[in-house]
Design an enzyme around this catalytic site. Structure first.
Site, PDB file in Angstrom:
ATOM      1  N   GLY A  19     -65.209  65.477  -7.049  1.00  0.00           N
ATOM      2  CA  GLY A  19     -64.364  64.589  -7.818  1.00  0.00           C
ATOM      3  C   GLY A  19     -64.178  65.128  -9.224  1.00  0.00           C
ATOM      4  N   GLY A  24     -68.141  60.065 -10.858  1.00  0.00           N
ATOM      5  CA  GLY A  24     -69.400  59.528 -10.343  1.00  0.00           C
ATOM      6  C   GLY A  24     -70.026  60.362  -9.251  1.00  0.00           C
ATOM      7  N   THR A  26     -72.066  62.982  -9.335  1.00  0.00           N
ATOM      8  CA  THR A  26     -73.493  63.272  -9.503  1.00  0.00           C
ATOM      9  C   THR A  26     -74.320  62.015  -9.281  1.00  0.00           C
ATOM     10  OG1 THR A  26     -72.991  65.041 -11.072  1.00  0.00           O
ATOM     11  CG2 THR A  26     -75.242  64.171 -11.081  1.00  0.00           C
ATOM     12  N   ASP A  93     -73.540  68.090  -5.453  1.00  0.00           N
ATOM     13  CA  ASP A  93     -72.491  67.372  -6.176  1.00  0.00           C
ATOM     14  C   ASP A  93     -71.283  68.265  -6.501  1.00  0.00           C
ATOM     15  OD1 ASP A  93     -73.521  68.903  -8.264  1.00  0.00           O
ATOM     16  OD2 ASP A  93     -73.532  67.249  -9.720  1.00  0.00           O
TER      17      ASP A  93
END
Length: 224
Positions: A19, A24, A26, A93
């Site tokens: 993203g 958000g 992580t 992530d």
């Protein structure tokens, strides 16, 4: 958080979250790590000595910033080739392929040619995620989250840069077919403070009947 029934899809062991800055990813990665007792791999953006300067002067510091991230991401991903005997799941992530989003945004000419000579050599044998979760959010929500967390390194990020980055991410992921992909409309979801939101997203990730590419739009609950 109480866990729903685990692993309806036993083939999902390596999950990557993606993203735009402030989406958000992580935070979600850390929540999944706790739920699954997984190995957690986080992008080491804070170790890049050029990043803060890049946000102030993109043109001047783009190549140094990009190449540092490319090599650092490669070293991290290379370690995932080896099977970890102590954890069943891996949560990351970022995906290595997204490095090219930033390269094409910020490099040009001979710098981009050099990058394109190096990238295929590094990406060739890296392990692919079993599923990629792309957190797609509105620019307003991204800017709100960036302001809320107030990181010193991000103080010079502009709205125009986030708009450009968001467009680049959407272009990339709407054409992405390297792995199974779950696109999540994360503007309205609150997987941090709502156990129901997190559990619903968790179930979507592990759904056995999930298609190769799917779009998940949670019910609107956000007050933002």
């Amino acid at each position: 958080m109480s866990a729903p029934k685990l692993a309806e899809n036993p083939g999902v062991k390596y999950i990557a979250i993606e993203g735009v800055i402030g989406s958000g990813k992580t935070t979600l990665a850390k929540l999944l790590k706790e739920r699954l007792n997984a190995q957690l791999v986080l992008e080491q953006f804070e170790t890049n000595p050029f990043l803060e300067s890049f946000y102030s002067d993109r043109k001047r510091y783009a190549f140094q910033t990009q190449m540092f991230f490319l090599i650092n991401r490669f070293k991290q991903q290379q370690e995932l080739i080896q099977e970890n005997l102590f954890t069943e799941y891996i949560i990351c992530d970022y995906i290595f392929d997204k490095d090219r989003i930033f390269a094409y945004m910020n490099l040009n000419g001979e710098e981009l040619k050099l990058y394109e000579n190096v990238f295929p050599l590094l990406s060739r044998n890296l392990r692919k995620p079993d599923v990629v979760v792309y957190l797609q959010s509105s620019v307003d929500r991204l800017m709100y989250n960036i302001k809320l967390r107030s990181r010193k390194i991000e103080k010079n990020i502009t709205r125009s840069y986030i708009e450009e980055l968001s467009d680049a991410y959407n272009h990339f992921f709407f054409r992405y077919n390297n792995t199974p992909l779950l696109i999540v409309n994360s503007t309205e979801i609150d997987f941090v403070n709502s156990e129901n939101d997190f559990n619903e997203l968790f179930k979507q990730v592990f759904r056995e009947d999930r298609g190769f590419i799917e779009y998940f739009k949670p019910e609107s609950r956000s007050s933002l």
